[in-house]
Design a protein around this motif. Structure first.
Motif, PDB file in Angstrom:
ATOM      1  N   GLY A  19      24.948  14.641  55.978  1.00  0.00           N
ATOM      2  CA  GLY A  19      25.721  13.531  56.459  1.00  0.00           C
ATOM      3  C   GLY A  19      24.918  12.887  57.904  1.00  0.00           C
ATOM      4  N   SER A  20      24.282  13.528  58.711  1.00  0.00           N
ATOM      5  CA  SER A  20      23.672  12.922  59.712  1.00  0.00           C
ATOM      6  C   SER A  20      22.303  11.899  59.419  1.00  0.00           C
TER       7      SER A  20
ATOM      8  N   LEU B  85      32.241  10.375  59.393  1.00  0.00           N
ATOM      9  CA  LEU B  85      32.884   9.728  58.233  1.00  0.00           C
ATOM     10  C   LEU B  85      31.678  10.140  57.043  1.00  0.00           C
ATOM     11  N   PHE B  86      30.456   9.892  57.390  1.00  0.00           N
ATOM     12  CA  PHE B  86      29.196  10.372  56.447  1.00  0.00           C
ATOM     13  C   PHE B  86      29.109  11.591  56.185  1.00  0.00           C
ATOM     14  N   PHE B  87      29.667  12.542  56.954  1.00  0.00           N
ATOM     15  CA  PHE B  87      29.528  13.901  56.781  1.00  0.00           C
ATOM     16  C   PHE B  87      30.745  14.141  55.573  1.00  0.00           C
ATOM     17  N   PHE B  88      31.701  13.875  55.776  1.00  0.00           N
ATOM     18  CA  PHE B  88      32.922  14.093  54.732  1.00  0.00           C
ATOM     19  C   PHE B  88      32.608  13.334  53.461  1.00  0.00           C
ATOM     20  N   VAL B  89      31.974  12.013  53.469  1.00  0.00           N
ATOM     21  CA  VAL B  89      31.717  11.488  52.441  1.00  0.00           C
ATOM     22  C   VAL B  89      30.480  12.403  51.477  1.00  0.00           C
ATOM     23  N   PHE B  90      29.494  12.548  52.430  1.00  0.00           N
ATOM     24  CA  PHE B  90      28.425  13.484  51.439  1.00  0.00           C
ATOM     25  C   PHE B  90      29.012  14.780  50.883  1.00  0.00           C
TER      26      PHE B  90
ATOM     27  N   LEU C 278      37.171  24.906  46.674  1.00  0.00           N
ATOM     28  CA  LEU C 278      37.556  25.862  47.878  1.00  0.00           C
ATOM     29  C   LEU C 278      36.112  25.949  48.908  1.00  0.00           C
ATOM     30  N   VAL C 279      35.081  26.300  48.189  1.00  0.00           N
ATOM     31  CA  VAL C 279      33.820  26.490  48.787  1.00  0.00           C
ATOM     32  C   VAL C 279      33.604  25.233  49.784  1.00  0.00           C
ATOM     33  N   GLY C 280      33.881  23.971  49.073  1.00  0.00           N
ATOM     34  CA  GLY C 280      33.406  22.971  50.040  1.00  0.00           C
ATOM     35  C   GLY C 280      34.171  22.792  51.259  1.00  0.00           C
ATOM     36  N   ILE C 281      35.428  23.246  51.194  1.00  0.00           N
ATOM     37  CA  ILE C 281      36.503  23.288  52.024  1.00  0.00           C
ATOM     38  C   ILE C 281      35.770  24.307  53.452  1.00  0.00           C
TER      39      ILE C 281
END
Length: 461
Positions: free
Chosen positions: A129-130, A147-152, A332-335
């Motif tokens: 994301g960075s 924003l980009f962290f969550f989009v990625f 779940l793993v992503g969260i």
């Protein structure tokens, strides 16, 4: 009741059966795709960071090169040993563990494997994301790393839901980009900062004692996670590839890339004094186009590693332990990866802590590896019948419950490893294997687990 043959029903059946042994026609990868999978999986910013973390040990450039090389070669030997069960049977790591640990006892090692994967998943997603954020700043002057962290992360989750078909596509494309960009990063380090790097790294007096051994263990431990669950990948490889051919795939994919990344990480940190590789290369490259290319490499490196190495193991763990569907487990793993607070882990001050974290989980992984190797090669003589494999899936399995021989051996091995995390693989592996074998031979509670092994005769004497 009539059988439901709708596409949705067929998809649900396939998803729920994803832990079942893969048949020959279900295997999705040839040798080329399989090699690219391992290439993408081993190239990560974590390896770059590990390279910079070795500077505190006082190692020079040649020692770092040798440490990465030795660590990588030992890792490949481990992978070659542990990929055979799943390649032959088509069963994943979570099922492989049941043979030694039992249907309930296997939850412990499968979760031990899953935790570091989730931490690395979050760590590398934040870096990805960075990288997107830095590209946005360079091209559009827009800064919003959250924003980009969550989009990625959302993109990675969607690709993970597609299973190995989605992963295969990303690895094949990403591998080409990564190799080209990696050599360019090396060129930048040598051409622009060669003098500084030579003065700070090339002229250091070598230290060949514990610091060097610790560096070897650190680079080995950085990827030892995939050594444990190598079967999750080998089961996707089509039949007909011998152990030497699979070993060649690992050698080609992993050793040159890991060695280059370790050296590049050390060089970049030496040149800039910055441990975070994204920030380091951001300062090293002033041309906007080139900076975007470098950041794109970082982005692909995070995605390929996460999809190959950090999503599959914990997802399979949740599917097996809690009977989740694949889609639910991946989400779940992503969260959970977000919940590891990766924005803290990627700080410059966290580089040394990351090195310690790798060594600590290696102290647990080495005993698990030893148990699996003894169970498959010595107790089962590298042979599982169809009936024995089916038994690992049965509700009334002969491996039901907990095999305390494996738990005791793993616990003792972990304690030995934690006494000196710098040497954990060297000190813990052999004792764990011996303890497991003799506990299996002598403990009355292991009678059910001796069935079908070379120790079965103990109960008839």
């Amino acid at each position: 009741m009539a059988k439901d043959n709708t596409p949705n029903a067929e998809a649900e059946v396939k998803e729920n059966a994803s832990l079942k042994p893969l048949k020959d026609e279900e295997r999705s990868m040839g040798w080329g795709s399989y090699t690219m999978l391992w290439l993408g999986g081993c190239i990560s910013i974590g390896t770059l960071t590990m390279g910079s973390a070795q500077l505190d040990k006082g190692l020079n450039l040649m020692q770092i090169f040798l440490a990465v090389l030795i660590g990588s070669l030992v890792l490949i030997v481990g992978i070659c040993l542990n990929d055979t069960f799943s390649y032959k049977t088509g069963a994943p790591y979570a099922v492989q563990l049941k043979s030694a640990y039992g249907t309930k006892g296997s939850v412990i090692p499968v979760m031990i494997r899953g935790l570091p994967a989730i931490v690395w998943y979050g760590f590398q997603t934040w870096l990805g994301g960075s990288a997107i954020n830095q590209i946005s700043i360079a091209l559009f002057h827009y800064n919003n790393v959250w924003l980009f962290f969550f989009v990625f992360q959302a993109i990675q989750i969607l690709l993970s839901i597609k299973g190995f078909q989605g992963i295969k596509w990303v690895e094949n494309v990403g591998g080409v980009v990564i190799v080209a960009a990696m050599f360019y990063l090396l060129y930048i380090c040598v051409s622009k900062y060669g003098g500084v790097i030579h003065n700070n790294l090339g002229t250091l007096k070598p230290t060949w004692g514990i610091p060097f051994i610790a560096a070897c263990i650190a680079f080995f431990g950085n990827s030892t996670t995939v050594m444990l669950n190598a079967g999750d990948y080998s089961r996707e490889l089509r039949r007909g590839y011998s152990a030497p051919k699979r070993g060649a795939s690992y050698l080609i994919a992993m050793v040159p890339a890991t060695v280059l990344l370790g050296i590049i990480g050390a060089m970049a940190s030496t040149a800039t004094g910055i441990a975070n590789p994204i920030n380091a290369f951001g300062t090293m490259v002033d041309n906007v186009f080139i900076k975007v290319v470098v950041l794109a490499f970082i982005l692909f490196a995070q995605m390929t590693t996460n999809l190959a190495s950090n999503v599959v193991p914990p997802a399979y763990a949740f599917m097996d332990a809690f009977h989740m569907k694949h889609k639910t487990a991946v989400i779940l793993v992503g969260i959970l990866a977000v919940c590891t607070c990766p924005w803290i882990l990627t700080n410059d001050a966290s580089a040394a802590g990351l090195d310690v974290f790798v060594k600590i989980y290696t102290a647990f992984f080495s005993p698990i590896f030893a148990v699996l190797i003894v169970d498959y090669y010595i107790l089962h003589k590298r042979h599982f019948t169809d009936d024995q494999l089916s038994d690992l899936y049965a509700e009334n399995s002969s491996r039901a419950g907990i095999n305390w021989a494996a738990i005791i051996a793993t616990a003792v091995g972990a304690v030995i490893g934690l006494l000196n995390v710098n040497l954990s693989f060297l000190t813990a592996t052999v004792p764990t294997g011996l303890i497991y074998y003799f506990c299996m031979k002598k403990m009355p509670s292991c009678k059910a687990f001796r069935k079908g092994t070379s120790l079965e005769r103990v109960d008839t004497e």
